[in-house]
Design a protein around this motif. Sequence first.
Motif, PDB file in Angstrom:
ATOM      1  N   GLN A  37      -9.095   6.858 -14.091  1.00 14.96           N
ATOM      2  CA  GLN A  37      -9.857   7.521 -13.038  1.00 14.96           C
ATOM      3  C   GLN A  37     -10.477   6.530 -12.048  1.00 14.96           C
ATOM      4  O   GLN A  37     -10.901   6.920 -10.959  1.00 14.96           O
ATOM      5  CB  GLN A  37     -10.976   8.395 -13.645  1.00 14.96           C
ATOM      6  N   ILE A  38     -10.566   5.295 -12.435  1.00 14.98           N
ATOM      7  CA  ILE A  38     -11.144   4.293 -11.527  1.00 14.98           C
ATOM      8  C   ILE A  38      -9.989   3.638 -10.779  1.00 14.98           C
ATOM      9  O   ILE A  38      -9.100   3.059 -11.404  1.00 14.98           O
ATOM     10  CB  ILE A  38     -11.922   3.225 -12.324  1.00 14.98           C
ATOM     11  N   PRO A  39     -10.002   3.712  -9.448  1.00 14.75           N
ATOM     12  CA  PRO A  39      -8.923   3.016  -8.719  1.00 14.75           C
ATOM     13  C   PRO A  39      -8.919   1.529  -9.057  1.00 14.75           C
ATOM     14  O   PRO A  39      -9.969   0.901  -9.162  1.00 14.75           O
ATOM     15  CB  PRO A  39      -9.302   3.239  -7.255  1.00 14.75           C
ATOM     16  N   ALA A  40      -7.718   0.982  -9.193  1.00  9.21           N
ATOM     17  CA  ALA A  40      -7.573  -0.413  -9.605  1.00  9.21           C
ATOM     18  C   ALA A  40      -8.296  -1.369  -8.655  1.00  9.21           C
ATOM     19  O   ALA A  40      -8.889  -2.354  -9.077  1.00  9.21           O
ATOM     20  CB  ALA A  40      -6.100  -0.774  -9.717  1.00  9.21           C
ATOM     21  N   ASN A  41      -8.277  -1.042  -7.355  1.00  7.92           N
ATOM     22  CA  ASN A  41      -8.894  -1.972  -6.403  1.00  7.92           C
ATOM     23  C   ASN A  41     -10.424  -1.865  -6.401  1.00  7.92           C
ATOM     24  O   ASN A  41     -11.100  -2.617  -5.716  1.00  7.92           O
ATOM     25  CB  ASN A  41      -8.332  -1.771  -4.984  1.00  7.92           C
ATOM     26  N   GLU A  42     -10.955  -0.909  -7.160  1.00  9.67           N
ATOM     27  CA  GLU A  42     -12.413  -0.787  -7.277  1.00  9.67           C
ATOM     28  C   GLU A  42     -12.915  -1.288  -8.626  1.00  9.67           C
ATOM     29  O   GLU A  42     -14.107  -1.197  -8.934  1.00  9.67           O
ATOM     30  CB  GLU A  42     -12.835   0.676  -7.083  1.00  9.67           C
ATOM     31  N   TYR A  43     -11.984  -1.787  -9.433  1.00  8.45           N
ATOM     32  CA  TYR A  43     -12.322  -2.155 -10.823  1.00  8.45           C
ATOM     33  C   TYR A  43     -13.478  -3.136 -10.879  1.00  8.45           C
ATOM     34  O   TYR A  43     -14.477  -2.925 -11.578  1.00  8.45           O
ATOM     35  CB  TYR A  43     -11.081  -2.753 -11.501  1.00  8.45           C
ATOM     36  N   LYS A  44     -13.391  -4.259 -10.165  1.00  7.12           N
ATOM     37  CA  LYS A  44     -14.403  -5.314 -10.290  1.00  7.12           C
ATOM     38  C   LYS A  44     -15.770  -4.839  -9.827  1.00  7.12           C
ATOM     39  O   LYS A  44     -16.793  -5.099 -10.459  1.00  7.12           O
ATOM     40  CB  LYS A  44     -13.979  -6.560  -9.507  1.00  7.12           C
ATOM     41  N   LYS A  45     -15.766  -4.138  -8.730  1.00  9.62           N
ATOM     42  CA  LYS A  45     -17.040  -3.646  -8.157  1.00  9.62           C
ATOM     43  C   LYS A  45     -17.675  -2.645  -9.125  1.00  9.62           C
ATOM     44  O   LYS A  45     -18.877  -2.691  -9.393  1.00  9.62           O
ATOM     45  CB  LYS A  45     -16.751  -2.990  -6.813  1.00  9.62           C
ATOM     46  N   PHE A  46     -16.849  -1.753  -9.647  1.00  9.14           N
ATOM     47  CA  PHE A  46     -17.345  -0.722 -10.568  1.00  9.14           C
ATOM     48  C   PHE A  46     -17.919  -1.375 -11.815  1.00  9.14           C
ATOM     49  O   PHE A  46     -18.987  -0.998 -12.299  1.00  9.14           O
ATOM     50  CB  PHE A  46     -16.202   0.216 -10.945  1.00  9.14           C
ATOM     51  N   ARG A  47     -17.202  -2.376 -12.317  1.00  6.90           N
ATOM     52  CA  ARG A  47     -17.636  -3.057 -13.546  1.00  6.90           C
ATOM     53  C   ARG A  47     -18.972  -3.766 -13.336  1.00  6.90           C
ATOM     54  O   ARG A  47     -19.847  -3.722 -14.202  1.00  6.90           O
ATOM     55  CB  ARG A  47     -16.573  -4.048 -14.020  1.00  6.90           C
ATOM     56  N   LEU A  48     -19.116  -4.386 -12.198  1.00  6.17           N
ATOM     57  CA  LEU A  48     -20.373  -5.098 -11.913  1.00  6.17           C
ATOM     58  C   LEU A  48     -21.543  -4.118 -11.847  1.00  6.17           C
ATOM     59  O   LEU A  48     -22.622  -4.377 -12.391  1.00  6.17           O
ATOM     60  CB  LEU A  48     -20.226  -5.859 -10.595  1.00  6.17           C
ATOM     61  N   GLU A  49     -21.315  -2.990 -11.202  1.00  4.79           N
ATOM     62  CA  GLU A  49     -22.381  -1.978 -11.100  1.00  4.79           C
ATOM     63  C   GLU A  49     -22.701  -1.394 -12.482  1.00  4.79           C
ATOM     64  O   GLU A  49     -23.856  -1.172 -12.818  1.00  4.79           O
ATOM     65  CB  GLU A  49     -21.945  -0.855 -10.149  1.00  4.79           C
ATOM     66  N   LEU A  50     -21.667  -1.191 -13.265  1.00  2.00           N
ATOM     67  CA  LEU A  50     -21.857  -0.679 -14.623  1.00  2.00           C
ATOM     68  C   LEU A  50     -22.655  -1.679 -15.468  1.00  2.00           C
ATOM     69  O   LEU A  50     -23.566  -1.309 -16.204  1.00  2.00           O
ATOM     70  CB  LEU A  50     -20.499  -0.412 -15.273  1.00  2.00           C
ATOM     71  N   LYS A  51     -22.326  -2.927 -15.313  1.00  2.00           N
ATOM     72  CA  LYS A  51     -23.047  -4.000 -16.030  1.00  2.00           C
ATOM     73  C   LYS A  51     -24.529  -3.912 -15.705  1.00  2.00           C
ATOM     74  O   LYS A  51     -25.390  -3.950 -16.592  1.00  2.00           O
ATOM     75  CB  LYS A  51     -22.464  -5.354 -15.617  1.00  2.00           C
ATOM     76  N   GLN A  52     -24.839  -3.768 -14.418  1.00  2.00           N
ATOM     77  CA  GLN A  52     -26.246  -3.731 -13.995  1.00  2.00           C
ATOM     78  C   GLN A  52     -26.942  -2.485 -14.544  1.00  2.00           C
ATOM     79  O   GLN A  52     -28.091  -2.549 -14.989  1.00  2.00           O
ATOM     80  CB  GLN A  52     -26.325  -3.786 -12.466  1.00  2.00           C
ATOM     81  N   ARG A  53     -26.243  -1.380 -14.533  1.00  2.00           N
ATOM     82  CA  ARG A  53     -26.838  -0.141 -15.055  1.00  2.00           C
ATOM     83  C   ARG A  53     -27.124  -0.259 -16.542  1.00  2.00           C
ATOM     84  O   ARG A  53     -28.184   0.155 -17.036  1.00  2.00           O
ATOM     85  CB  ARG A  53     -25.906   1.041 -14.790  1.00  2.00           C
ATOM     86  N   ILE A  54     -26.183  -0.828 -17.289  1.00  2.00           N
ATOM     87  CA  ILE A  54     -26.377  -0.986 -18.733  1.00  2.00           C
ATOM     88  C   ILE A  54     -27.540  -1.943 -19.005  1.00  2.00           C
ATOM     89  O   ILE A  54     -28.375  -1.716 -19.877  1.00  2.00           O
ATOM     90  CB  ILE A  54     -25.081  -1.478 -19.404  1.00  2.00           C
ATOM     91  N   GLU A  55     -27.608  -3.011 -18.227  1.00  2.00           N
ATOM     92  CA  GLU A  55     -28.660  -4.005 -18.451  1.00  2.00           C
ATOM     93  C   GLU A  55     -30.030  -3.467 -18.079  1.00  2.00           C
ATOM     94  O   GLU A  55     -31.055  -4.021 -18.474  1.00  2.00           O
ATOM     95  CB  GLU A  55     -28.342  -5.292 -17.680  1.00  2.00           C
ATOM     96  N   ASN A  56     -30.049  -2.363 -17.350  1.00  2.00           N
ATOM     97  CA  ASN A  56     -31.331  -1.750 -16.985  1.00  2.00           C
ATOM     98  C   ASN A  56     -31.792  -0.668 -17.955  1.00  2.00           C
ATOM     99  O   ASN A  56     -32.827  -0.041 -17.733  1.00  2.00           O
ATOM    100  CB  ASN A  56     -31.237  -1.144 -15.576  1.00  2.00           C
ATOM    101  N   ILE A  57     -31.028  -0.430 -19.006  1.00  2.00           N
ATOM    102  CA  ILE A  57     -31.431   0.579 -19.996  1.00  2.00           C
ATOM    103  C   ILE A  57     -32.763   0.140 -20.607  1.00  2.00           C
ATOM    104  O   ILE A  57     -32.933  -1.000 -21.020  1.00  2.00           O
ATOM    105  CB  ILE A  57     -30.370   0.749 -21.105  1.00  2.00           C
ATOM    106  N   LYS A  58     -33.698   1.102 -20.650  1.00  2.00           N
ATOM    107  CA  LYS A  58     -35.014   0.791 -21.199  1.00  2.00           C
ATOM    108  C   LYS A  58     -35.159   1.416 -22.587  1.00  2.00           C
ATOM    109  O   LYS A  58     -34.375   2.272 -22.981  1.00  2.00           O
ATOM    110  CB  LYS A  58     -36.083   1.327 -20.251  1.00  2.00           C
ATOM    111  N   ASP A  59     -36.197   1.011 -23.320  1.00  2.00           N
ATOM    112  CA  ASP A  59     -36.454   1.681 -24.599  1.00  2.00           C
ATOM    113  C   ASP A  59     -37.254   2.957 -24.342  1.00  2.00           C
ATOM    114  O   ASP A  59     -37.559   3.303 -23.191  1.00  2.00           O
ATOM    115  CB  ASP A  59     -37.125   0.730 -25.602  1.00  2.00           C
ATOM    116  N   GLU A  60     -37.624   3.640 -25.406  1.00  2.00           N
ATOM    117  CA  GLU A  60     -38.262   4.943 -25.237  1.00  2.00           C
ATOM    118  C   GLU A  60     -39.645   4.864 -24.583  1.00  2.00           C
ATOM    119  O   GLU A  60     -40.139   5.847 -24.034  1.00  2.00           O
ATOM    120  CB  GLU A  60     -38.390   5.637 -26.599  1.00  2.00           C
ATOM    121  N   THR A  61     -40.239   3.671 -24.621  1.00  2.00           N
ATOM    122  CA  THR A  61     -41.554   3.531 -23.981  1.00  2.00           C
ATOM    123  C   THR A  61     -41.414   3.138 -22.519  1.00  2.00           C
ATOM    124  O   THR A  61     -42.411   2.964 -21.824  1.00  2.00           O
ATOM    125  CB  THR A  61     -42.392   2.458 -24.712  1.00  2.00           C
TER     126      THR A  61
END
Lengths: 480, 176
Positions: free
Chosen positions: A338-362
């Motif tokens: 579902q992710i266009p191949a030419n958007e792979y790197k950009k998508f992955r970088l944004e995903l990385k940032q989103r995952i790294e921003n996951i907070k705990d329950e507090t």
Amino acid sequence: MFGMAKKVLIIGWDCAPPDWVFDKWIDDLPTLKSLLKKGVYGNLTSTIPPITVPAWQSMLTSKDPGQLGVYGFRNRKDYSYDGQYFSNGADILEPAVWDILGKAGKKSILVGVPQTYPPREINGHMVTCFLTPSIKSQYTYPNELRDEIEKNIGEYIPDVKHFRTEDRDYILKQIYQATETRFKTFRYLLKNKEWDFAMIVEMGTDRIHHSFWKFLDPAHPKYEKGNKYENVIPEYYKYLDNELKKTLDAVGACCGKPTDEDISVMVVSDHGAKSMLGGICINEWLIKEGLLTLKEYPKTFTPIEKLEIDWSKTKVWGAGGYYARIFMNVQGREPNGQIPANEYKKFRLELKQRIENIKDETGKKLLTVAHIPEETYKEVKRIPPDLIVIFDELRWRSVGSVGNPNKNSVYTYENDTGPDDANHAQQGMYLLSSAKGNLTGKRDDSPHLMDIAPTILDLLDVKIPKDMLGKSICGVGIGV
Amino acid sequence: MWRRDRGLITKMKTIWFCGDNEDLLTSIAEVVGEELINREQYVELIAHNEVREILGRGLKDTSEDKSTFADRLGFLGNLLHRNKVFALVVSKNISLKDRKIVKETYRNYIQVNLGNKDELTDISLNKMDEPKFNAKKVIEYLIKQNIIPEAGQGTDVYSKDEEEEIRRRLEELGYV
């Protein structure tokens, strides 16, 4: 480069944590302490990810996981949605230290070194690791060694058989039985076979941590002071110290010379251990983020592998374990990408940032790092995960299941599989002891586990291949 | 039979290692051979004097005999790779003309040059690089050309039951 020893003996304690072994328990481990005084010791930085497979092979080939093409116990064999397999010894194509020593005419004894099943021909003798399906499999090299062990030691125990039980006493009994058999086998080989290099890896340390850590560590959310099992882990380490002593005595006896003269001894671990605070339900999070869609949401907590994913509406899915593997659904790569191949790197970088921003329950931000394989390893072979995620420095594990009883929360404090006591830690331990040099008990926390293989070769006066990523601990001017 | 099968395209190849430094070429070929064996391929190294003496028996140092020698090497390579064996030939003095004939006759020809290239070169190596590094370049070429697989053999180690047993254990330990 110089030769320091006629022989090198390595005792591996899987998952042994330096902050506990060196800083808390050392006075109760007299054999280890005596080696330490004639040695150099400290933290040993593990691989990304810091997990038994591929950490031990990374240590013994001095190649990183990308170069080995092994990113954990389970790896993708192709880009299909269910094309995964359990990595094993046949995946290791880089020469390990025993291969290099063998070509130099030196013999090796290996017992329980992870990722050595199925056994390969070596110049010496090998008993494979816990990834052996059973002792009915061919678990030795040469073949006939299996009968010799059966005859002289008894039934070999590759691993604890039944780990998922609430009967802690039973688990403990199994751990001790397996350890005793393994060390007996090792000493038998040391006494009866020729060797220049000998190595044993004991998995009992890892098993006992995963099962009993919450009883030991006040930092664990479920710790209760004065509990029945509070001393189980320290007592086990004392037992291991005694096995170490017996092994050193056996080596001294078989060589006919004082142990000190000819043998360098190392005690190492592939990673450490720490309290696990909880689990991040990575697929629950991906569903909430609109990146993963199931055909039907489960009524109970269910592993992702057993659920039907709507691939036409899915961009990312994840896998659980002590760290998270993240996979992206890419056009032209996955069957229904579902992710266009030419958007792979950009998508992955944004995903990385989103995952790294996951907070705990507090609401507190976790110290999470999502590693991009191409930026983490020297080269990337076979099929890595798109991201390798370590949640909050391993304080949290990854949970792949969906249907969290805690109102579909991203957080869980009950594990979906396995125990919930300890996760791994990025720092393992090492100790190098030799009476020949002028090592005097100095602590040096700089080595990486890829430095171990060059050190072994250096000690045995065998040329270190230039493509090894590590460097000899002997050669960094620490008084050897 | 062999005449009809001459030049049949196979996955196995004869890899010709060409250049001035025979010792270095042989070192590289030996490492390539070991890598191929590690990947469960069959390999024969046609490099040492004794092999050349036998193949060159009865031949003199004339242009025609040199061509015959090259043809014998090509023929041997062809026999080997028709039987699923990689042939690694270290050749110092085989002319471009003779190698062209071998390539056209027997096909399945890959040429590695250490130093000077020519029109038949598939892989160019640097004399200053270590044999192991150069050997890796050869292996990477073979993988890229789909001649050998990239994946290790680990995918076929466990039976279904064994895999289930491993999965159970690793799940109980929390690893998967």
